[in-house]
Design an enzyme around this catalytic site. Structure first.
Site, mmCIF file in Angstrom:
data_model
loop_
_atom_site.group_PDB
_atom_site.id
_atom_site.type_symbol
_atom_site.label_atom_id
_atom_site.label_comp_id
_atom_site.label_asym_id
_atom_site.label_seq_id
_atom_site.Cartn_x
_atom_site.Cartn_y
_atom_site.Cartn_z
ATOM 1 N N HIS A 29 -9.627 4.952 -0.082
ATOM 2 C CA HIS A 29 -8.833 5.208 0.569
ATOM 3 C C HIS A 29 -9.190 6.002 2.262
ATOM 4 O O HIS A 29 -10.408 6.668 2.278
ATOM 5 C CB HIS A 29 -7.404 5.673 0.672
ATOM 6 C CG HIS A 29 -6.679 4.729 -0.143
ATOM 7 N ND1 HIS A 29 -5.213 4.665 0.454
ATOM 8 C CD2 HIS A 29 -6.709 4.517 -1.520
ATOM 9 C CE1 HIS A 29 -4.576 3.705 -0.982
ATOM 10 N NE2 HIS A 29 -6.064 3.140 -1.232
ATOM 11 N N GLU A 87 -3.226 6.127 -8.323
ATOM 12 C CA GLU A 87 -3.617 6.952 -7.509
ATOM 13 C C GLU A 87 -3.766 8.135 -7.727
ATOM 14 O O GLU A 87 -2.661 8.601 -8.828
ATOM 15 C CB GLU A 87 -2.971 7.206 -6.200
ATOM 16 C CG GLU A 87 -3.758 8.265 -5.267
ATOM 17 C CD GLU A 87 -3.735 9.160 -3.463
ATOM 18 O OE1 GLU A 87 -3.513 7.614 -3.037
ATOM 19 O OE2 GLU A 87 -3.761 9.784 -3.265
ATOM 20 N N ILE A 94 -8.615 -0.050 4.948
ATOM 21 C CA ILE A 94 -8.972 0.617 6.343
ATOM 22 C C ILE A 94 -7.845 -0.340 7.082
ATOM 23 O O ILE A 94 -6.949 -0.577 7.392
ATOM 24 C CB ILE A 94 -10.327 -0.327 6.784
ATOM 25 C CG1 ILE A 94 -11.513 -0.319 6.562
ATOM 26 C CG2 ILE A 94 -10.783 -0.151 8.830
ATOM 27 C CD1 ILE A 94 -13.309 -1.287 6.223
ATOM 28 N N ASP A 144 0.701 -1.193 -0.548
ATOM 29 C CA ASP A 144 -0.050 -0.023 0.109
ATOM 30 C C ASP A 144 1.037 1.598 -0.020
ATOM 31 O O ASP A 144 1.930 1.368 1.084
ATOM 32 C CB ASP A 144 -0.844 -0.273 1.324
ATOM 33 C CG ASP A 144 -1.515 1.386 1.344
ATOM 34 O OD1 ASP A 144 -2.827 1.706 0.004
ATOM 35 O OD2 ASP A 144 -2.711 1.465 2.076
ATOM 36 N N HIS A 145 1.003 2.336 -0.615
ATOM 37 C CA HIS A 145 1.270 3.789 -0.904
ATOM 38 C C HIS A 145 2.426 3.356 -1.372
ATOM 39 O O HIS A 145 3.289 4.432 0.139
ATOM 40 C CB HIS A 145 1.050 4.191 0.486
ATOM 41 C CG HIS A 145 -0.690 4.466 0.221
ATOM 42 N ND1 HIS A 145 -0.872 5.884 -0.373
ATOM 43 C CD2 HIS A 145 -1.125 4.445 1.441
ATOM 44 C CE1 HIS A 145 -2.314 5.829 -0.156
ATOM 45 N NE2 HIS A 145 -2.414 5.211 0.695
#
Length: 283
Positions: free
Chosen positions: A208, A136, A231, A84-85
């Site tokens: 998100h 994103e 989450i 993630d990210h």
């Protein structure tokens, strides 16, 4: 445990008009807590970890994958392992080479053309490896596991089709009034913007900042194309509260028992989130 590319879980969710919860893990308790709750709820689930967690806990991508596979043998559920990210394409490459079945390149802090260029690098690297790529467009405000109040900016529906066509990305994280961490005031999602984005994207969308968004709004977002809900904070806070409560109640408690209470608190929170993502009413 059936380990799948995340895209397959999102397409199943689309067919069921539901979403898949993506929750961060970083140790044995969080991994088994997620797997156990998902099996109880008969839900697919995405286990995700960010580069920040890897650094904080001094573990590697390969180690977390092996931990999940080891504990996953005892569960009959569908899942994906997702990074993630990742703001560095090299982190995506490392995760793919370590066995992750999905990666997110976060190009929200670079300009539009650089975001396309870097996302395309990751898509090309993942190609042939059966790995899903999330990107994103726009910027979700705040930052996970921090007090950052950095403001985001909304996803521009006018840029979505160009971005998706030029990158070939599998799913897209959107900024529609959502933010990471605890909200300073009640979040207000821009559903008209979400509908316009979905019409242009034609691929699963990702929300998100699931912490703090009212349940009814998450369900409405699912009805408008959201297929993955991230989450972190609420589940993380539940784990910490469980541990603190255990120690507060018994200063002589052993770590293993305090950790188990923390895991149980976390699992109760996860169950609530899975019900929302499945569009199932609270019992």
């Amino acid at each position: 445990m059936q380990l799948l590319p995340m895209k397959e879980l999102l397409l199943e969710a689309k067919a069921n008009n539901s979403a898949v919860a993506a929750i961060n893990v970083s140790n044995m308790e969080t991994i088994t807590g997620l797997l156990e709750t998902a099996q109880k709820m008969e839900s697919s689930i995405i286990l995700q970890i960010s580069p920040m967690q890897i650094q904080a806990q001094k573990i590697t991508y390969a180690q977390i994958v092996e931990m999940i596979k080891l504990f996953g043998r005892d569960y009959d559920i569908k899942t994906s392992i997702h990074v993630d990210h990742a703001v560095d394409v090299e982190d995506c490459y490392k995760a793919i080479d370590s066995g992750f079945t999905s990666v997110m390149y976060d190009g929200s802090m670079v300009d539009f053309d650089t975001n396309i260029e870097n996302t395309l690098k990751v898509v090309n690297y993942a190609k042939g490896k059966n790995v899903t790529v999330e990107a994103e467009l726009g910027k979700v405000g705040g930052a996970e596991a921090s007090d950052s109040t950095e403001e985001g900016y909304m996803t521009d529906p006018g840029k979505v089709e160009i971005f998706v066509n030029r990158t070939g990305v599998d799913c897209l994280a959107v900024a529609i009034g959502n933010a990471h961490g605890q909200y300073k005031c009640k979040p207000k999602l821009d559903f008209n913007r979400l509908s316009a984005i979905y019409e242009k994207a034609g691929i699963p969308l990702v929300l998100h900042g699931g912490t703090g968004i009212p349940d009814v709004d998450i369900k409405k977002a699912i009805s408008k194309g959201i297929r993955k809900v991230n989450i972190f904070t609420e589940v993380d806070r539940a784990f910490v509260k469980g541990f603190v409560d255990a120690y507060t109640g018994n200063k002589n408690i052993y770590m293993m028992h305090a950790q188990e209470q923390a895991r149980e608190y976390m699992m109760r929170e996860i169950e609530k989130k899975l019900r929302i993502c499945k569009n199932v009413e609270e019992e």
